[in-house]
Design an enzyme around this catalytic site. Structure first.
Site, mmCIF file in Angstrom:
data_model
loop_
_atom_site.group_PDB
_atom_site.id
_atom_site.type_symbol
_atom_site.label_atom_id
_atom_site.label_comp_id
_atom_site.label_asym_id
_atom_site.label_seq_id
_atom_site.Cartn_x
_atom_site.Cartn_y
_atom_site.Cartn_z
ATOM 1 N N SER A 1 -9.352 5.780 0.689
ATOM 2 C CA SER A 1 -10.512 6.554 0.743
ATOM 3 C C SER A 1 -9.624 8.192 0.434
ATOM 4 C CB SER A 1 -11.295 6.685 2.123
ATOM 5 O OG SER A 1 -11.978 5.677 2.131
ATOM 6 N N HIS B 1 -3.231 -6.903 -2.751
ATOM 7 C CA HIS B 1 -4.152 -5.991 -2.282
ATOM 8 C C HIS B 1 -5.139 -6.395 -1.084
ATOM 9 C CE1 HIS B 1 -7.720 -3.542 -2.400
ATOM 10 N NE2 HIS B 1 -7.065 -2.483 -2.801
ATOM 11 N N GLY C 1 -12.284 2.081 0.824
ATOM 12 C CA GLY C 1 -13.692 2.102 0.431
ATOM 13 C C GLY C 1 -14.573 2.644 1.622
ATOM 14 N N GLY D 1 -8.521 4.197 -5.148
ATOM 15 C CA GLY D 1 -9.713 3.232 -5.798
ATOM 16 C C GLY D 1 -10.700 4.155 -6.231
ATOM 17 N N GLY D 2 -11.908 4.348 -5.321
ATOM 18 C CA GLY D 2 -12.969 4.872 -5.825
ATOM 19 C C GLY D 2 -12.912 6.197 -6.577
ATOM 20 N N ASN E 1 -6.540 2.171 -9.169
ATOM 21 C CA ASN E 1 -7.229 0.957 -9.091
ATOM 22 C C ASN E 1 -8.439 0.934 -9.377
ATOM 23 O OD1 ASN E 1 -7.519 -1.656 -8.425
ATOM 24 N ND2 ASN E 1 -7.241 -1.570 -6.441
ATOM 25 N N TRP E 2 -8.810 0.516 -10.542
ATOM 26 C CA TRP E 2 -10.117 0.407 -10.893
ATOM 27 C C TRP E 2 -11.099 -0.636 -10.251
ATOM 28 C CZ3 TRP E 2 -9.947 2.043 -16.967
ATOM 29 C CH2 TRP E 2 -9.160 2.956 -17.204
ATOM 30 N N LYS E 3 -10.356 -1.758 -9.857
ATOM 31 C CA LYS E 3 -10.993 -2.708 -9.403
ATOM 32 C C LYS E 3 -11.969 -3.564 -10.598
ATOM 33 C CE LYS E 3 -10.526 -0.981 -4.574
ATOM 34 N NZ LYS E 3 -11.173 -0.996 -3.202
ATOM 35 N N GLU F 1 -2.106 0.586 2.824
ATOM 36 C CA GLU F 1 -3.441 0.675 2.683
ATOM 37 C C GLU F 1 -4.143 -0.067 3.619
ATOM 38 O OE1 GLU F 1 -4.893 1.307 -1.661
ATOM 39 O OE2 GLU F 1 -4.857 -0.799 -1.285
ATOM 40 N N GLU G 1 -8.107 -6.637 -0.819
ATOM 41 C CA GLU G 1 -9.257 -7.737 -1.052
ATOM 42 C C GLU G 1 -8.648 -8.969 -1.774
ATOM 43 O OE1 GLU G 1 -10.873 -4.587 -3.639
ATOM 44 O OE2 GLU G 1 -10.922 -3.444 -2.155
HETATM 45 C C1 PEP Z 1 -7.799 0.452 -2.809
HETATM 46 O O1 PEP Z 1 -8.241 -0.194 -2.751
HETATM 47 O O2 PEP Z 1 -6.610 0.561 -3.467
HETATM 48 C C2 PEP Z 1 -8.218 1.916 -2.338
HETATM 49 C C3 PEP Z 1 -7.310 2.849 -1.891
HETATM 50 O O3 PEP Z 1 -9.655 2.224 -2.602
HETATM 51 P P1 PEP Z 1 -10.543 3.442 -1.925
HETATM 52 O O4 PEP Z 1 -9.713 4.495 -2.443
HETATM 53 O O5 PEP Z 1 -11.690 3.218 -2.672
HETATM 54 O O6 PEP Z 1 -10.386 3.505 -0.644
#
Ligand code: PEP
Length: 250
Positions: free
Chosen positions: A213, A96, A174, A234-235, A9-11, A168, A98
């Site tokens: 994470s 998600h 994050g 994500g990141g 997920n590049w957000k 999640e 967010e």
């Molecule tokens: C996400 O937002 O879907 C996610 C898993 O982010 P991160 O890996 O950065 O915690």
């Protein structure tokens, strides 16, 4: 055998040029990833067509990060499910945390989004997960159960078979704090039990991803859990080497 998926997920990150380069870097390293691990990337809307072009001929699937709750018309700024299909998407992330937190997405909105995604042949990656306060109050099972029941229990078995779930925990997204493999396995098994209460044996076939994470150093331990079928990243999905390392650790 459940489908193993590692999805990025590049957000709201990367320019179009950076995103295309990232997609090309992933394609170049794809041979390192076992063939039974399915890779998915979810760039921003603006990048979908050029990233689809960069992924052409590879086994990396394209996903959107969201889709509209209406099929078409006067909804300025929205992108409909059939548009995503026409841009080359096979998946869309929905619900998600967010989107729930910052854009007020409710279960009612998500029922519409999921229905439209499925009608148009997109596979939803439906996200669930509790906030830190909810876990601290011991309400995480109830929160996740409600997120599943309110949005998925109106689906037919045929529709449900095309849904991927991502657990999640909001406190892990994050933050650098990952759920332990025991915490993650416990709730993944619970999610499967909730799905079985409505969909019976089909629950065993549903892919349930862990997100929060997840990185090269902890992915193998998480993916080794019985009810964890991959990750939503994500990141760490913004660096080709890290994303490939996560997928390879399966
Ligand atoms: C996400 O937002 O879907 C996610 C898993 O982010 P991160 O890996 O950065 O915690």
């Amino acid at each position: 055998m459940r489908k193993k998926i590692v999805a990025g997920n590049w957000k709201m990150n990367t320019t179009v040029a950076d995103g295309v380069q990232l997609a090309k870097d992933l394609v170049a390293k794809l041979s390192e990833v076992p063939s039974d691990v399915n890779l998915v990337v979810a760039p921003p809307f603006t990048h979908l067509c050029p990233v689809a072009e960069a992924l052409k001929g590879s086994r990396i699937a394209l996903s959107a990060q969201n889709c509209a709750d209406q099929p078409k018309g006067a909804y300025t700024g929205e992108v409909a499910a059939n548009m995503l299909v026409s841009a080359g998407c096979a998946y869309t992330i929905l619900g998600h945390s967010e989107r729930r937190q910052y854009y007020g997405e409710t279960s009612a909105t998500l029922v519409s989004k999921l229905g439209l995604a499925l009608e148009n042949g997109l596979k939803p990656i439906y996200c669930v997960g509790e906030m830190l306060s909810e876990r601290n109050e011991g309400r995480h099972f109830d929160v996740v159960k409600a997120q599943l029941e309110e949005v998925l229990f109106g689906l037919s078995a045929d529709q449900m078979a095309n849904v991927v779930i991502a657990y999640e925990p909001v406190w892990a997204i994050g933050t650098g704090v990952t759920a332990t493999s025991d915490q993650a396995q416990e709730i993944h098994a619970f999610i499967r039990k909730v799905l079985a209460s409505k969909f019976g044996a089909l629950a065993e076939e549903i892919t349930i991803l862990y997100g929060g994470s997840c990185k090269p150093s902890n992915a193998a331990e998480l993916f080794a859990c019985k009810d964890i079928d991959g990750g939503l990243i994500g990141g760490a999905s913004l660096k080709a080497d890290d994303f490939i390392a996560i997928a390879k650790s399966y």
